[in-house]
Design a protein around this motif. Structure first.
Motif, PDB file in Angstrom:
ATOM      1  N   TYR A   1       0.988  -1.189  -0.150  1.00  0.00           N
ATOM      2  CA  TYR A   1       0.092   0.097   0.069  1.00  0.00           C
ATOM      3  C   TYR A   1       0.871   1.368   0.029  1.00  0.00           C
ATOM      4  N   SER A   2       0.456   2.408  -0.427  1.00  0.00           N
ATOM      5  CA  SER A   2       0.977   3.830  -0.548  1.00  0.00           C
ATOM      6  C   SER A   2       0.795   4.253   1.040  1.00  0.00           C
ATOM      7  N   MET A   3       1.275   5.302   1.289  1.00  0.00           N
ATOM      8  CA  MET A   3       1.091   5.776   2.699  1.00  0.00           C
ATOM      9  C   MET A   3      -0.121   6.305   2.753  1.00  0.00           C
ATOM     10  N   ASN A   4      -0.813   6.705   1.729  1.00  0.00           N
ATOM     11  CA  ASN A   4      -2.140   7.078   1.885  1.00  0.00           C
ATOM     12  C   ASN A   4      -3.138   5.896   1.947  1.00  0.00           C
ATOM     13  N   GLY A   5      -2.757   4.705   1.911  1.00  0.00           N
ATOM     14  CA  GLY A   5      -3.921   3.855   2.089  1.00  0.00           C
ATOM     15  C   GLY A   5      -4.352   3.070   0.867  1.00  0.00           C
TER      16      GLY A   5
ATOM     17  N   LEU B   1      -4.190   0.698  -2.030  1.00  0.00           N
ATOM     18  CA  LEU B   1      -3.754  -0.594  -2.547  1.00  0.00           C
ATOM     19  C   LEU B   1      -2.730  -0.440  -3.856  1.00  0.00           C
ATOM     20  N   LEU B   2      -1.713  -0.730  -3.885  1.00  0.00           N
ATOM     21  CA  LEU B   2      -0.898  -0.765  -5.013  1.00  0.00           C
ATOM     22  C   LEU B   2      -1.039  -2.203  -6.142  1.00  0.00           C
ATOM     23  N   GLN B   3      -0.441  -3.021  -5.232  1.00  0.00           N
ATOM     24  CA  GLN B   3      -0.515  -4.392  -5.682  1.00  0.00           C
ATOM     25  C   GLN B   3      -0.624  -5.635  -4.791  1.00  0.00           C
TER      26      GLN B   3
ATOM     27  N   ALA C   1       6.311 -13.106  -3.491  1.00  0.00           N
ATOM     28  CA  ALA C   1       5.859 -11.890  -4.163  1.00  0.00           C
ATOM     29  C   ALA C   1       6.942 -11.204  -4.554  1.00  0.00           C
ATOM     30  N   GLU C   2       6.666 -10.220  -5.428  1.00  0.00           N
ATOM     31  CA  GLU C   2       7.688  -9.403  -6.094  1.00  0.00           C
ATOM     32  C   GLU C   2       7.064  -8.087  -6.122  1.00  0.00           C
ATOM     33  N   PHE C   3       7.466  -7.014  -5.685  1.00  0.00           N
ATOM     34  CA  PHE C   3       6.738  -5.658  -6.063  1.00  0.00           C
ATOM     35  C   PHE C   3       7.797  -4.745  -6.613  1.00  0.00           C
ATOM     36  N   GLU C   4       7.547  -3.979  -7.561  1.00  0.00           N
ATOM     37  CA  GLU C   4       8.706  -3.056  -8.279  1.00  0.00           C
ATOM     38  C   GLU C   4       8.184  -1.660  -7.749  1.00  0.00           C
ATOM     39  N   LEU C   5       9.144  -0.765  -7.166  1.00  0.00           N
ATOM     40  CA  LEU C   5       8.660   0.033  -6.343  1.00  0.00           C
ATOM     41  C   LEU C   5       9.474   1.410  -6.647  1.00  0.00           C
ATOM     42  N   LYS C   6       8.925   2.452  -6.599  1.00  0.00           N
ATOM     43  CA  LYS C   6       9.724   3.795  -6.892  1.00  0.00           C
ATOM     44  C   LYS C   6      10.208   4.302  -5.381  1.00  0.00           C
ATOM     45  N   PRO C   7      11.158   5.234  -5.307  1.00  0.00           N
ATOM     46  CA  PRO C   7      11.512   5.806  -4.222  1.00  0.00           C
ATOM     47  C   PRO C   7      10.407   6.106  -3.358  1.00  0.00           C
ATOM     48  N   GLY C   8      10.162   5.979  -1.922  1.00  0.00           N
ATOM     49  CA  GLY C   8       9.294   6.572  -1.227  1.00  0.00           C
ATOM     50  C   GLY C   8       9.040   5.580  -0.079  1.00  0.00           C
ATOM     51  N   THR C   9       8.008   5.711   0.836  1.00  0.00           N
ATOM     52  CA  THR C   9       7.568   5.017   1.769  1.00  0.00           C
ATOM     53  C   THR C   9       6.221   4.174   1.504  1.00  0.00           C
ATOM     54  N   TYR C  10       6.316   3.005   1.810  1.00  0.00           N
ATOM     55  CA  TYR C  10       5.015   2.061   1.677  1.00  0.00           C
ATOM     56  C   TYR C  10       4.798   1.275   2.858  1.00  0.00           C
ATOM     57  N   ARG C  11       3.641   0.631   2.987  1.00  0.00           N
ATOM     58  CA  ARG C  11       3.337  -0.369   4.024  1.00  0.00           C
ATOM     59  C   ARG C  11       3.148  -1.812   3.232  1.00  0.00           C
ATOM     60  N   LEU C  12       3.689  -2.676   3.848  1.00  0.00           N
ATOM     61  CA  LEU C  12       3.454  -4.286   3.267  1.00  0.00           C
ATOM     62  C   LEU C  12       2.773  -4.759   4.323  1.00  0.00           C
ATOM     63  N   TYR C  13       1.752  -5.700   3.957  1.00  0.00           N
ATOM     64  CA  TYR C  13       0.983  -6.657   4.626  1.00  0.00           C
ATOM     65  C   TYR C  13       1.044  -7.725   4.155  1.00  0.00           C
ATOM     66  N   ALA C  14       1.553  -8.741   4.799  1.00  0.00           N
ATOM     67  CA  ALA C  14       1.462 -10.355   4.695  1.00  0.00           C
ATOM     68  C   ALA C  14       0.495 -11.054   5.457  1.00  0.00           C
TER      69      ALA C  14
END
Length: 94
Positions: free
Chosen positions: A52-56, A58-60, A67-80
């Motif tokens: 998730y983005s920090m705004n909540g 859902l990105l992927q 699982a693989e997530f391609e990310l750009k610089p920034g802050t994210y939340r990972l839930y597993a």
């Protein structure tokens, strides 16, 4: 007296069983690694992983033990979801 001892031994055995069950359910084999700009999440007991983005937003969402997530610089939340328990991590990519 024997009856009290038997009841006490039963309670100890049940509590020990619960403690060992929780230890077996631990998420120690849950790994989060980076490979260039890709976040790699693995666990043999993982059912799904979501980023998730920090705004909540859902990105992927990925199902399975890898699982693989391609990310750009920034802050994210990972839930597993691992061992029927939700594991949350804050991911910061610079």
């Amino acid at each position: 007296m024997r009856r009290i001892f038997l009841i006490l031994a039963t309670v100890v055995a049940l509590v020990t069983g619960v403690i060992f069950a929780d230890a077996a359910k631990s998420n120690d084999n849950f790994t989060v690694r980076f490979r260039e700009n890709t976040l790699v999440v693995t666990s043999t007991q993982m059912e799904e992983a979501r980023i998730y983005s920090m705004n909540g937003k859902l990105l992927q969402k990925e199902r399975g033990s890898y699982a693989e997530f391609e990310l750009k610089p920034g802050t994210y939340r990972l839930y597993a979801k691992v061992n029927n328990e939700m594991v949350r991590r804050r991911i910061e990519l610079r």
